[in-house]
Design a protein around this motif. Structure first.
Motif, short mmCIF file in Angstrom:
data_model
loop_
_atom_site.label_atom_id
_atom_site.label_comp_id
_atom_site.label_asym_id
_atom_site.label_seq_id
_atom_site.Cartn_x
_atom_site.Cartn_y
_atom_site.Cartn_z
N ILE A 1 4.65 -14.01 -5.63
CA ILE A 1 3.97 -13.43 -6.78
C ILE A 1 3.47 -14.53 -7.71
O ILE A 1 2.36 -14.48 -8.23
CB ILE A 1 4.89 -12.46 -7.53
N SER B 1 1.73 -7.50 -9.40
CA SER B 1 1.84 -6.88 -8.08
C SER B 1 1.05 -5.59 -8.13
O SER B 1 1.17 -4.82 -9.09
CB SER B 1 3.30 -6.59 -7.72
N ASN C 1 0.17 -6.94 0.30
CA ASN C 1 -0.98 -7.36 -0.50
C ASN C 1 -2.29 -7.02 0.20
O ASN C 1 -3.25 -6.54 -0.43
CB ASN C 1 -0.92 -8.87 -0.76
#
Length: 578
Positions: free
Chosen positions: A13, A474, A522
């Protein structure tokens, strides 16, 4: 999940955030063009060096806090203010600019949480000696009680994470009626241990508990909807007085132990929030920089009409902080209200809106970038994604053709609600839609009243201007929050303002949430973003920077990447105590 996996997640992250921050000043033009936003580069990006202890910090604002009850606090920058001054959470973000600010540290907890049962059970231990402002010990059940409060229909508007993640009865309505969650949901085997049982593995739960939902509230001080007027402090300051919409005064909480808190430095002796300023008043006082205003900061963005005055004055410009907020401003369409229940009409709006004019109304390219997808660049590995490849000024011809296909060749009329400060931006949308035959009536209301209208199905009009900021970088804190149809409420509807309820999207959200591989997730979030864009529940408008002025006696001021570019109240103070 092991601690090593948790560290790997944090690194992944952090890497994404680093890329995103690098892209904030490279959206076309030269480096000098990019810096016209006034991004401060003094030292490591912090204005004024390290503050001294003492003095009074003045915060100038034109709006009241919409909600200081930690159960209901889910808007920026109120969340920043609450968790940095009044209440602590199990973990919290480091007080630092840039990628360092993404790292989490233990706050009330002794560590970042221990997981078991494949990541479905999370255990936190509290530090020794934690107390409220009245000296009462903080115990694990106080945190459980606040989490339970987030289920209460009497306390709407707060983060949905507990209700989304925790094992709990489907009909649970919170503790105000006397009902508590059982051990299958949250255990508190002793005063210093709290155990959360989740419906599915959540690799990021150590980040989730940075939210004010996971701060303590003593049951004995419960005041229902009035708790917002005086939340009992577990942080470095407590409320001395609060005249809502006018003035708040914070003084030191003498029962806060700085030895247990590595993040909040609590430099000022007192914090005074003036909420009475109107229009350009905040900017004018900070530009003039006289008397107590030298020790003041702005709570609200610099108004567009004052941008030129700031940028052309070197002495003022060096007191301007403007970082990308990592948020997406959207034109939200009420998908349950005709004609926006028609997907082709919604798609037409993507082409009809003049985003360039909207950005100009927000201050131009120095302070905002045109948004081309829902996910901001901070969540797309630093590179903005342009889904439709529409010119920033829009494509009225294409919009008219789509409206004709949808059965609205002659256009239609609808209402747009926005805050009083957003009228100019609303007028930019009004002018663009008029070109394709859509007549907009603009209704402006006080900023604190917007969510009560857009969140109420009976009152919500066809259009509104809103936005979303990730709770941490996120996409799991972005797309599910604004497009999961299961979170929609008739009243107190906070995230999914469009009331978009699409079974295919819900299935995708659940599929991605179950992924344990962060990189795989992702990629899947990006693909889902594109799919939702095609269904067009909202029009992404802008990725704004957050321009904030500070006085000449301010030190330790920087834009925090997690708090949507707002100043970090944990470490701000004065050069000289006044």
């Amino acid at each position: 999940m092991t601690r090593r996996t948790h560290a790997a997640l944090a690194a992944a992250i952090a890497a994404a955030l680093t890329l995103g921050l690098g892209a904030c000043t490279s959206t076309g033009g030269s480096k000098d063009d990019a810096n016209q936003g006034g991004v401060t580069t003094e030292g490591n990006g912090i204005i004024g060096g390290t503050p001294v202890k003492g003095g009074t910090l003045n915060i100038l604002s034109n709006v009241d806090f919409d909600q200081l009850d930690p159960t209901r606090n889910w808007t920026m920058p109120v969340m920043d203010f609450g968790v940095r001054t009044l209440y602590r959470t199990l973990t919290t973000f480091k007080a630092a600019p840039g990628a360092e600010g993404l790292k989490i540290e233990p706050d009330l907890a002794t560590d970042l949480g221990q997981s078991s049962d494949g990541g479905k059970t999370w255990t936190f231990k509290l530090k020794d000696g934690l107390k409220y402002e009245d000296g009462t010990p903080i115990v694990a059940d106080d945190i459980k009680y606040n989490v339970e409060r987030s289920y209460s229909p009497e306390l709407p508007g707060g983060p949905d994470y507990a209700r989304t993640y925790l094992v709990a009865p489907a009909d649970y309505k919170g503790p105000l009626g006397g009902q508590r969650l059982g051990k299958e949901s949250i255990e508190t085997p002793d005063e210093k241990t709290i155990v959360f049982h989740l419906q599915r593995p959540v690799a990021e739960f150590g980040y989730t508990v940075t939210l004010p939902t996971f701060s303590p509230v003593p049951k004995a001080k419960e005041a229902g909807a009035n708790y917002s007027n005086h939340p009992v402090s577990s942080g470095p300051y407590k409320i001395e007085s609060y005249d809502r919409g006018k003035r708040m005064v914070l003084v030191r909480n003498t029962n806060w132990d700085p030895k247990s808190d590595t993040v909040r430095k609590a430099y000022p002796d007192k914090i005074v929030v003036d909420q009475t300023l109107k229009g350009t008043g905040v900017a004018e006082r900070l530009i003039t920089d006289q008397g107590d205003d030298q020790s003041a900061i702005s709570y609200v963005d610099l108004v567009p009409s004052k941008i030129s005055e700031v940028l052309t004055n070197p002495e003022v410009k060096k007191r301007l902080i403007s970082e990308n907020a990592g948020c997406t401003t959207k034109l939200d369409m009420n998908n349950t209200k005709a004609p926006f229940d028609n997907a082709k009409v919604r798609l037409a709006m993507q082409y009809a809106v003049d985003k360039e004019a909207f950005a100009a109304a927000q201050g131009g390219p120095a302070f905002t970038d045109v948004a081309t997808t829902y996910l901001p660049p901070v969540l797309t590995q630093g590179a903005p994604v342009d889904h439709f490849l529409i010119k920033p000024g829009g494509d009225p011809t294409k919009a008219k053709a789509l409206l004709a296909e949808a059965g609205f060749a002659n256009g239609f009329a609808t209402e747009l609600v926005t805050s009083t400060g957003g009228k100019q931006q609303a007028e930019a949308i009004q002018a663009a839609l008029k070109k394709v035959g859509v007549e907009i009536t603009i209704t402006t209301v006080d900023p604190t009243a917007v969510s009560s209208i857009t969140g109420d199905k009976a009152k919500q009009p066809g259009l509104s201007i809103g936005g979303w900021c990730p709770d941490y970088p996120s996409a799991a804190t972005f797309l599910p929050m604004i497009f999961d149809g299961r979170t929609i409420k008739d009243k107190g509807n906070q995230g999914n303002v469009t009331r978009f309820n699409d079974p295919e999207t819900i299935a995708d959200l659940d599929r991605i949430a179950a992924m344990s591989d962060v990189q795989q997730a992702n990629k899947a979030w990006l693909e889902l973003d594109a799919k939702i864009m095609d269904k067009s529940p909202a029009v992404p408008l802008a990725w704004a920077k957050k321009p904030l002025l500070v006085g000449s006696n301010i030190a330790g001021a920087f834009a925090h990447p997690v708090w949507a570019g707002q100043l970090d109240f944990a470490v701000i103070g004065l050069k000289t105590a006044k």
